[in-house]
Design a protein around this motif. Structure first.
Motif, PDB file in Angstrom:
ATOM      1  N   GLY A 141      21.405  -6.290  -1.711  1.00  0.00           N
ATOM      2  CA  GLY A 141      21.021  -7.705  -1.739  1.00  0.00           C
ATOM      3  C   GLY A 141      20.875  -8.229  -3.153  1.00  0.00           C
ATOM      4  N   PRO A 142      20.953  -9.544  -3.296  1.00  0.00           N
ATOM      5  CA  PRO A 142      20.778 -10.158  -4.617  1.00  0.00           C
ATOM      6  C   PRO A 142      19.351  -9.953  -5.130  1.00  0.00           C
ATOM      7  N   ASN A 143      19.222  -9.773  -6.433  1.00  0.00           N
ATOM      8  CA  ASN A 143      17.913  -9.572  -7.050  1.00  0.00           C
ATOM      9  C   ASN A 143      17.024 -10.793  -6.850  1.00  0.00           C
ATOM     10  N   GLY A 144      15.722 -10.538  -6.820  1.00  0.00           N
ATOM     11  CA  GLY A 144      14.753 -11.617  -6.698  1.00  0.00           C
ATOM     12  C   GLY A 144      13.608 -11.203  -5.803  1.00  0.00           C
ATOM     13  N   PRO A 145      12.711 -12.130  -5.508  1.00  0.00           N
ATOM     14  CA  PRO A 145      11.528 -11.820  -4.715  1.00  0.00           C
ATOM     15  C   PRO A 145      11.817 -11.266  -3.320  1.00  0.00           C
ATOM     16  N   ILE A 146      12.862 -11.735  -2.676  1.00  0.00           N
ATOM     17  CA  ILE A 146      13.185 -11.229  -1.328  1.00  0.00           C
ATOM     18  C   ILE A 146      13.601  -9.760  -1.416  1.00  0.00           C
ATOM     19  N   LYS A 147      14.418  -9.422  -2.396  1.00  0.00           N
ATOM     20  CA  LYS A 147      14.819  -8.021  -2.569  1.00  0.00           C
ATOM     21  C   LYS A 147      13.613  -7.164  -2.937  1.00  0.00           C
ATOM     22  N   ASN A 148      12.738  -7.677  -3.784  1.00  0.00           N
ATOM     23  CA  ASN A 148      11.520  -6.940  -4.137  1.00  0.00           C
ATOM     24  C   ASN A 148      10.672  -6.681  -2.894  1.00  0.00           C
ATOM     25  N   PHE A 149      10.570  -7.685  -2.025  1.00  0.00           N
ATOM     26  CA  PHE A 149       9.841  -7.517  -0.769  1.00  0.00           C
ATOM     27  C   PHE A 149      10.477  -6.408   0.067  1.00  0.00           C
ATOM     28  N   ALA A 150      11.796  -6.450   0.211  1.00  0.00           N
ATOM     29  CA  ALA A 150      12.486  -5.434   1.015  1.00  0.00           C
ATOM     30  C   ALA A 150      12.225  -4.044   0.447  1.00  0.00           C
ATOM     31  N   THR A 151      12.367  -3.907  -0.846  1.00  0.00           N
ATOM     32  CA  THR A 151      12.182  -2.613  -1.505  1.00  0.00           C
ATOM     33  C   THR A 151      10.763  -2.092  -1.317  1.00  0.00           C
ATOM     34  N   SER A 152       9.787  -2.971  -1.455  1.00  0.00           N
ATOM     35  CA  SER A 152       8.393  -2.533  -1.360  1.00  0.00           C
ATOM     36  C   SER A 152       7.948  -2.272   0.078  1.00  0.00           C
ATOM     37  N   THR A 153       8.692  -2.741   1.058  1.00  0.00           N
ATOM     38  CA  THR A 153       8.300  -2.598   2.462  1.00  0.00           C
ATOM     39  C   THR A 153       8.934  -1.376   3.123  1.00  0.00           C
ATOM     40  N   ILE A 154      10.006  -0.859   2.555  1.00  0.00           N
ATOM     41  CA  ILE A 154      10.727   0.261   3.180  1.00  0.00           C
ATOM     42  C   ILE A 154       9.817   1.463   3.439  1.00  0.00           C
ATOM     43  N   GLY A 155       8.970   1.803   2.492  1.00  0.00           N
ATOM     44  CA  GLY A 155       8.093   2.969   2.663  1.00  0.00           C
ATOM     45  C   GLY A 155       7.205   2.850   3.891  1.00  0.00           C
ATOM     46  N   THR A 156       6.628   1.670   4.097  1.00  0.00           N
ATOM     47  CA  THR A 156       5.775   1.447   5.265  1.00  0.00           C
ATOM     48  C   THR A 156       6.584   1.571   6.546  1.00  0.00           C
ATOM     49  N   LEU A 157       7.776   1.008   6.549  1.00  0.00           N
ATOM     50  CA  LEU A 157       8.628   1.095   7.742  1.00  0.00           C
ATOM     51  C   LEU A 157       9.014   2.549   8.038  1.00  0.00           C
ATOM     52  N   ARG A 158       9.307   3.305   7.000  1.00  0.00           N
ATOM     53  CA  ARG A 158       9.640   4.727   7.205  1.00  0.00           C
ATOM     54  C   ARG A 158       8.428   5.492   7.744  1.00  0.00           C
ATOM     55  N   THR A 159       7.253   5.179   7.243  1.00  0.00           N
ATOM     56  CA  THR A 159       6.028   5.812   7.749  1.00  0.00           C
ATOM     57  C   THR A 159       5.835   5.477   9.228  1.00  0.00           C
ATOM     58  N   HIS A 160       6.058   4.222   9.590  1.00  0.00           N
ATOM     59  CA  HIS A 160       5.964   3.831  11.006  1.00  0.00           C
ATOM     60  C   HIS A 160       6.957   4.633  11.845  1.00  0.00           C
ATOM     61  N   THR A 161       8.168   4.793  11.334  1.00  0.00           N
ATOM     62  CA  THR A 161       9.199   5.523  12.075  1.00  0.00           C
ATOM     63  C   THR A 161       8.778   6.976  12.290  1.00  0.00           C
TER      64      THR A 161
END
Length: 171
Positions: A141-161
């Motif tokens: 994805g293009p750099n910026g706040p949305i990409k930063n959000f995606a990057t910072s949220t992946i760990g939580t989603l993996r933990t949920h999985t």
């Protein structure tokens, strides 16, 4: 040199080329950000609504605890997403969308005896899909706040999985 009667044809050709031309990169990137943000918002909304239903109808205490954690984590993720979108000059609509409405309706229709298993099953698919969506956007994805959000949220989603697989493997 163009004659006066050739001008309409030249205008049509110019308009056709304009319409068929790919969008400028900034517009394409904004569209990509908006599409990801909308999918993430729908995912969060589904997680929250399914979890609230599990808290209300579930019988299995570990599944209910997982559901309580989903409400907390996905409510936070939704707020973080909305903040990132605002910083990008976008808005997200947290409506479920047709596919998630069907999943939620099926979950609501589950019998009391089958409810916990139905909830946990939806969580496996929802979290695996979310990890794939967020990982792809964080990578490409293009750099910026949305990409930063995606990057910072992946760990939580993996933990949920991992947690959801642990809960279903015990069943």
């Amino acid at each position: 040199m163009f004659k006066t009667h050739d001008r309409p044809a030249a205008v049509i050709v110019a308009l056709t080329l304009f319409i068929l031309a790919p969008p400028p990169p900034a517009i394409a990137q904004q569209d990509q950000k908006q599409e990801f943000a909308q999918q993430a918002a729908r995912s969060n909304s589904f997680e929250i609504q399914a979890a609230m239903l599990a808290i209300e109808r579930g019988k299995d205490e570990p599944a209910k605890q997982f559901a309580r954690d989903m409400v907390r984590d996905h409510t936070k993720a939704q707020a973080d997403l909305e903040s990132a979108a605002k910083n990008e000059g976008m808005r997200v609509n947290p409506e479920l969308g047709d596919e998630n409405m069907k999943k939620l309706a099926a979950l609501k229709a589950a019998s009391d005896v089958d409810f916990d298993q139905a909830y946990l099953s939806t969580q496996i698919t929802a979290h695996e899909d979310a990890v794939a969506l967020f990982t792809a956007f964080a990578k490409d994805g293009p750099n910026g706040p949305i990409k930063n959000f995606a990057t910072s949220t992946i760990g939580t989603l993996r933990t949920h999985t991992i947690r959801i697989h642990g809960l279903t493997d015990k069943k």
